[in-house]
Design a protein around this motif. Structure first.
Motif, mmCIF file in Angstrom:
data_model
loop_
_atom_site.group_PDB
_atom_site.id
_atom_site.type_symbol
_atom_site.label_atom_id
_atom_site.label_comp_id
_atom_site.label_asym_id
_atom_site.label_seq_id
_atom_site.Cartn_x
_atom_site.Cartn_y
_atom_site.Cartn_z
ATOM 1 N N ARG A 293 0.814 -1.352 -0.080
ATOM 2 C CA ARG A 293 -0.129 0.177 0.021
ATOM 3 C C ARG A 293 0.960 1.312 0.071
ATOM 4 N N VAL A 294 0.836 2.012 -1.057
ATOM 5 C CA VAL A 294 1.433 3.111 -1.396
ATOM 6 C C VAL A 294 0.380 4.374 -1.591
ATOM 7 N N PHE A 295 0.810 5.633 -1.654
ATOM 8 C CA PHE A 295 0.011 6.614 -2.259
ATOM 9 C C PHE A 295 0.149 6.771 -3.667
ATOM 10 N N PRO A 296 -0.874 6.163 -4.399
ATOM 11 C CA PRO A 296 -0.464 6.330 -6.026
ATOM 12 C C PRO A 296 -0.611 7.704 -6.531
ATOM 13 N N GLN A 297 -1.180 8.332 -6.007
ATOM 14 C CA GLN A 297 -1.160 9.905 -6.775
ATOM 15 C C GLN A 297 -0.054 10.827 -6.043
ATOM 16 N N LEU A 298 0.847 10.238 -5.323
ATOM 17 C CA LEU A 298 1.704 10.903 -4.722
ATOM 18 C C LEU A 298 3.122 10.642 -5.477
ATOM 19 N N SER B 62 1.900 5.468 -8.589
ATOM 20 C CA SER B 62 1.054 4.582 -9.590
ATOM 21 C C SER B 62 2.075 4.063 -10.889
#
Ligand code: ADP
Ligand code: MG
Lengths: 243, 353
Positions: free
Chosen positions: A89-94, A142
C-alpha cells in the motif's frame, strides 16, 4: 533482556471464525523473527491486532515496555512500531519522494511548513540512494512496478526511524531479483539496529534471514525455535500437511 | 519549463486585479448582479474544494453552513444598528469563526463516517438545520422570513461594496488553498484522499487535518451566507438552506477539477454565469435548469477529471513530445519537471499551478 514486543493471549473472532485464538509470542531486540504458518492461520490478523488496526477481543500487546493494546496505529508508528501490508500500500497519486516525506511522522507545527523542505529532500534522497530508487524519485507511485511499490512501502516506513518493523510477506509476488534486493535491504537495516518481525512464505528466505521462527496454526502459535528445527518438528509438519 | 519565477503568484495577482477593476467599466445592474452571484459561488466552490476536493469526502451539508452564516448575521443585526452600511462586512470574520466552531463539533461526529455514509450524514445535517430555521420561530421567524437592515448604499453603485468584499474573500480563499497545497497539510490531505487507513498507519494526523480543513471550509461558506443575506435584505429558510446551493458548489468543483487551485473558480465562472444568463434570457421558465445540466454533462463526459486537470495533462503530453523531439541526450528520469509522467491522465492532488 526484556522483549521489544510481547504478545500475550491475543484473540480475535470474525463472526464465528476464530482468526486469532490466544496467540502469544515475543520479539527480542535486534532479532529478525519470522512468523510463518499455513494460509488463513491468522498472521495478517495478528499484525492488524499488534499495530492497532484491529482491537483484540482479549489479550495484551506490550511494546518497548508499555502496554499498547488497542492503541491507535499513528501513535504506535510515531513510537517506533511500523508495518507494511501484504498487498503493498502506497499513495498512488503522490510521487515517490512525497510518499516518503508524508511518512515521516511530523508534528502539528510542521504541518504548516513546506510540503517538501530542503531537509526533507535531503533525507529522502539519502533513503532513495540506499534503496537504489533515486532514478524514480519524481515518478508517481502509480507508475512503479509492484516490486518497486513494495520496496517503496518498506522504505517509507523507515522514515520514522522505527525500532521494530513488521513486514507482511515482503517477497510475495515479486521477481527473484527483487527478492534478493529486499533481503539485502532487510539485512542492512538490521545491521543498523532495527528489529524485524516478518511474515514470510519463501522458506529459503526464512532459513537464510530469520532466527527465531514462530509457527502459527489456526490462530495460535505451535512452535518457536531456530529455523533448522522447524522443518523437522512434527507439529509443524502436521500443520502444513493438514494431518 | 519553470522559466518564469513566481508565475503562479503573478497569475493570481493579475486575476484579482482584473476582477477588482470590473466595476469601473460601469456595467449594467443586471450584469454586475450576475457577477456578484458568480463570485459567491466561486468562493463557495473554492471553500468546498478545500475540504471535499482535497480529502475526497463528499460533503453535501455545506449549504447548512451557508444558512447558519446568513441567520447569524441577520440575527445579530436585529439588535444592532447599521449606520455606515459596512458594519455587517466587519462582522463577517466573527460569523466565519462561529460557523467554523460549529463545524469542528459537527465534523468531529460526521468525519467518523466515510464516502456514501458521510454524504448521507451531511445532507441529513442540511435538512435538520433547515427544519430548525423553519421551526425555531421565536428566533428565526420561521417561514415568515427574517429582515435585515437595508444597505444604505447609493443606488447607482449599490452592488459595489458586496462585489469588492467578495473579491477579497475569493482572494483570501484562493490564498489559503494555494498555501495548503504547498504545505505538509496539503500533503497529508492528499494521503487521506489516496488511502486514509494507510495514512493513519504512517502517522498522518488524519482526523486532525480533516477537521481543520472542514472547519475552515464551512467557516468561509458561512461568510458567503452572511454576505448573501445582507445583499438580499430578507431571507427565508428554504432559500437560505437550499440543497441547490450544495449541489452548485459540488458541480462547479467537479467541472473545473477537484483538488486544483483554479478548477473551482473556473467551474463557477462557467456554470454560474451560464445559469444566471440562461435564467435571464429564458425568463421565469425552468428550462434554464435543463440547459445548465446539459453544459455540465457535456463537459464531464468529455473530461471526467474536470477542466483544469485535463488541460494539465494535455500540456504535459505536449511538453514531453517537445522534449523527445529536441536534439541532445534524453532527459534523466529524475528531472524536476517530471517529464516521465507526462502521460498521466489524472493528476489529482499535487503542487499548485
Ligand atoms: N476482516 C475480516 N473479516 C472476516 N474474516 C476475516 C477478516 N480478516 C481475516 N479474516 C479471516 O481470518 C482468517 C485468518 O486470516 P489472515 O489473518 O489473513 O491469515 P493469514 O495472513 O495467515 O493468511 C482467514 O480465515 C480469513 O478469511
Ligand atoms: Mg496474510
Amino acid at each position: 533482556m526484556a522483549a521489544l514486543l510481547e504478545v500475550e493471549g491475543l484473540a480475535k473472532t470474525f463472526g464465528s471464525l476464530r482468526a486469532v485464538d490466544g496467540a502469544s509470542l515475543a520479539v527480542e531486540p535486534h532479532s529478525i523473527t519470522a512468523l510463518i504458518g499455513p494460509n488463513g492461520s491468522g498472521k495478517t490478523t495478528l499484525f492488524n491486532l499488534i499495530t492497532g488496526y484491529l482491537s483484540p477481543d482479549s489479550g495484551h500487546v506490550r511494546f518497548d515496555g508499555r502496554d499498547v493494546t488497542g492503541a491507535n496505529p499513528g501513535r504506535l508508528y510515531r513510537r517506533g512500531l511500523s508495518r507494511t501490508f501484504q498487498q503493498a500500500r502506497v499513495f498512488p497519486q503522490l510521487t515517490v519522494q512525497e510518499n516518503l516525506t508524508v511518512a515521516a511522522g511530523y508534528s502539528w507545527a510542521q504541518l504548516f511548513g513546506r510540503r517538501m523542505s530542503a531537509a526533507d529532500r535531503e533525507r529522502v534522497a539519502r533513503l532513495l540512494e540506499e534503496f537504489r530508487m533515486a532514478h524514480v524519485a519524481d515518478l508517481f507511485a502509480s507508475e512503479l512496478s509492484y516490486g518497486q511499490r513494495k520496496l517503496l512501502e518498506f522504505a517509507a516506513v523507515l522514515m520514522s526511524s522505527p525500532k521494530l518493523v513488521l513486514l507482511d510477506e515482503p517477497t510475495a509476488g515479486v521477481n527473484p531479483v527483487m527478492i534478493a534486493t529486499m533481503e539485502q535491504h532487510i539485512r542492512e537495516r538490521h545491521a543498523a539496529g532495527v528489529t524485524f518481525l516478518i511474515v514470510e512464505h519463501d522458506m529459503p528466505v526464512v532459513m537464510r534471514l530469520c532466527d527465531p521462527v514462530v509457527v502459527l496454526d489456526q490462530g495460535r502459535e505451535i512452535f518457536t525455535g531456530p529455523p533448522q528445527a522447524v522443518q523437522t518438528n512434527p507439529l509443524v509438519l502436521d500443520a502444513y500437511l493438514g494431518a | 519549463m519553470r522559466s518564469i519565477p513566481y508565475a503562479g503568484q503573478i497569475r493570481g495577482v493579475v486575476f484579482v486585479a482584473a476582477l477588482a477593476s470590473l466595476p469601473s467599466f460601469n456595467l449594467a445592474h443586471w450584469s454586475i448582479n450576475i457577477a456578484v452571484f458568480t463570485l459567491m459561488f466561486a468562493v463557495m466552490s473554492s471553500a468546498w474544494n478545500l475540504f471535499g476536493g482535497f480529502t475526497g469526502y463528499p460533503s453535501l451539508g455545506h449549504a447548512a453552513f451557508f444558512g447558519i452564516g446568513a441567520y447569524t448575521l441577520g440575527l445579530w443585526f436585529e439588535h444592532h444598528a447599521v449606520t455606515t452600511g459596512y458594519e455587517p462586512f466587519l462582522m463577517l470574520p466573527l460569523v466565519g469563526l462561529f460557523a467554523g466552531l460549529i463545524g469542528v463539533v459537527l465534523g468531529a461526529i460526521a468525519l467518523r463516517t466515510r464516502a456514501d455514509v458521510f454524504a448521507i450524514v451531511t445532507i441529513t445535517l442540511l435538512f435538520v438545520v433547515q427544519t430548525l430555521a423553519f421551526n425555531l420561530r421565536g428566533l428565526t421567524h420561521g417561514a415568515q422570513g427574517l429582515a435585515l437592515p437595508i444597505p444604505p448604499f447609493a443606488a447607482a453603485t449599490f452592488e459595489r461594496p458586496f462585489y469588492y468584499v467578495l473579491v477579497a474573500l475569493l482572494a483570501a480563499t484562493m490564498a489559503i488553498t494555494y498555501l495548503t497545497m504547498r504545505s505538509k497539510l496539503g500533503l497529508s490531505l492528499a494521503a487521506v484522499r489516496a488511502d486514509e487507513d494507510k495514512a493513519r498507519g504512517v502517522g498522518v494526523r488524519t482526523l486532525g487535518v480533516k477537521l481543520l480543513t472542514f472547519s475552515v471550509s464551512v467557516g468561509i461558506t458561512a461568510m458567503v451566507g452572511g454576505i448573501w443575506a445582507y445583499y438580499e435584505s430578507f431571507i427565508y429558510p428554504q432559500f437560505a438552506i437550499d440543497p441547490l446551493i450544495t449541489i452548485g458548489m459540488v458541480l462547479m468543483t467537479f467541472l473545473g477539477g477537484r483538488g486544483t487551485l483554479w478548477g473551482p473558480v473556473i467551474g463557477a465562472l462557467i456554470l454560474e454565469t451560464a445559469q444566471q444568463t440562461l435564467a435571464y434570457e429564458l425568463g421565469g421558465s425552468e428550462y434554464y435548469l435543463i440547459a445548465y445540466a446539459l453544459v455540465f454533462l457535456l463537459v464531464m463526459l468529455l473530461m471526467p477529471q474536470g477542466i483544469v486537470p485535463s488541460i494539465q495533462s494535455v500540456v504535459r503530453r505536449r511538453r514531453r513530445r517537445a522534449v523527445v523531439d529536441a536534439p541532445g541526450p534524453p532527459p534523466s528520469a529524475s528531472s524536476s519537471d517530471r517529464t516521465d509522467v507526462l502521460t498521466r491522465d489524472a493528476v489529482v492532488v499535487e503542487g499548485p499551478r
